[in-house]
Design an enzyme around this catalytic site. Structure first.
Site, PDB file in Angstrom:
ATOM      1  N   ASP A 298       0.843  -1.207   0.000  1.00  0.00           N
ATOM      2  CA  ASP A 298       0.000   0.000   0.000  1.00  0.00           C
ATOM      3  C   ASP A 298       0.875   1.253   0.000  1.00  0.00           C
ATOM      4  O   ASP A 298       0.583   2.230  -0.698  1.00  0.00           O
ATOM      5  CB  ASP A 298      -0.896   0.044   1.252  1.00  0.00           C
ATOM      6  CG  ASP A 298      -1.796  -1.173   1.375  1.00  0.00           C
ATOM      7  OD1 ASP A 298      -2.057  -1.818   0.344  1.00  0.00           O
ATOM      8  OD2 ASP A 298      -2.238  -1.477   2.500  1.00  0.00           O
ATOM      9  N   ALA A 299       1.944   1.216   0.792  1.00  0.00           N
ATOM     10  CA  ALA A 299       2.847   2.372   0.888  1.00  0.00           C
ATOM     11  C   ALA A 299       3.547   2.604  -0.450  1.00  0.00           C
ATOM     12  O   ALA A 299       3.732   3.753  -0.878  1.00  0.00           O
ATOM     13  CB  ALA A 299       3.878   2.149   1.990  1.00  0.00           C
TER      14      ALA A 299
END
Length: 343
Positions: A298-299
């Site tokens: 996600d990052a």
């Protein structure tokens, strides 16, 4: 306030979940039939695990959900208040309040749909040896309705944005909302991005995934998801570079060529575009510095999008993605220091 050009430039939609994160043991994984590095939806057999985690292990509560994580990281990287917006469904409860507080503090303009009758969704993040496994109890997140999206104050966010990001997990909840945003993006020459998100999405939500794909300008995923996608479509190849190229060739509604971005853990990031593949090394981290991999993917997407909305070249977007992922895996859950140090 955001500078006019960046105000609400990036919009995310997805399943807001409160992460209940803890370092657990192999016995716990075995008891609930959980495989490491996987993401699944909770079944009846998982019902009691949330309480057991809270009672047995040292848990942290962090506002999460794949898309929301990415949007928060993009917001953190941009450091421009109000540059990002997010929609999803929460319950009217203490977890929902916690989520609102957390996301607003992160600088994201959240427009949650609040369900009166269903509790806020949670996600058990089970960490063993730095590797994570996710078991999501969608609850209220599963109740998002496109009626909320169509309300004038929410559709205004769609019209204001120039970039959209929706994780594949949202295909299980509101594919019609995805279509509405995808069609708006295509009609207005805006950039629509998605994520394969999990092997089970490729396997069991193939139809809505295939319906959305022609609108996708940039598709993210990891090597396991890419291989599952290949298998489901009978491509008979496990070669991530080949799969990425084939995904780029999938029919498309607009003239813009699709870019496929596949992360491979500690191996280079694979970017396919226009029949060619480029590999970008990730920032290697000594094992002793790894806290947990939760939120790494996600990052990466959040970092990538933070540069994409500034119209930086793809190589720069990938670098920012690798930077953000590297920061997050040195911390518990998808959290970050006050300011990024990305140049």
């Amino acid at each position: 306030m955001a500078s006019p050009s960046y105000d609400g430039i990036l919009l995310g939609m997805g399943n807001p979940l409160l992460d209940i994160s803890a370092v657990v043991d192999d016995e716990f994984l075995h008891k609930y039939d959980i495989k490491l590095n996987n993401a699944i939806l909770a079944e009846d057999k998982h019902k009691s695990m949330y309480d057991e985690m809270s009672n047995k292990f040292n848990v942290e509560y962090i506002a999460g959900g794949a898309t929301q994580n990415s949007i928060k990281v993009a917001q953190w990287m941009l450091q421009i208040p109000g540059a990002t917006s997010y929609m999803g469904c929460i319950g009217k409860d203490k977890y929902g309040e916690e989520m609102k507080k957390n996301s607003t503090a992160a600088g994201v303009n959240v427009h949650y749909y609040e369900d009166e009758n269903t509790p806020t969704g949670t996600c058990a993040v089970c960490v063993v040896g730095g590797e994570r496994s996710l078991v999501a109890n969608l609850a209220a997140a599963n109740c998002y309705k496109s009626e909320h999206l169509k309300r004038p104050e929410n559709w205004a966010l769609v019209e204001k944005a120039k970039y959209y990001y929706i994780a594949g997990f949202f295909l299980t909840v509101s594919p019609d909302s995805i279509q509405l945003v995808a069609e708006h993006a295509a009609a207005n020459n805006k950039v629509f991005t998605m994520n394969l998100s999990a092997p089970f999405i490729c396997e069991f939500f193939r139809d809505p995934q295939e319906k959305a794909l022609p609108y996708v300008d940039i598709l993210f995923g990891n090597e396991t998801e890419a291989r599952t996608f290949s298998k489901v479509h009978g491509w008979e190849t496990d070669n991530v570079e080949e799969i990425a190229k084939k995904i780029c060739e999938w029919p498309k509604v607009t003239g813009r060529k699709r870019i496929t971005v596949i992360t491979q853990g500690a191996d280079p990031v694979c970017v396919a575009e226009d029949g060619k593949v480029q590999l970008f090394p990730v920032i290697l981290l000594p094992k002793e510095k790894l806290v947990d991999t939760n939120g790494a993917g996600d990052a990466f997407v959040g970092g990538f999008l933070s540069q994409l909305v500034q119209e930086k070249p793809i190589a720069e977007c990938v670098k920012a993605g690798c930077y953000a992922a590297n920061v997050i895996i040195q911390r518990s859950g998808c959290t970050y220091p006050e300011k990024p140090d990305f140049h």
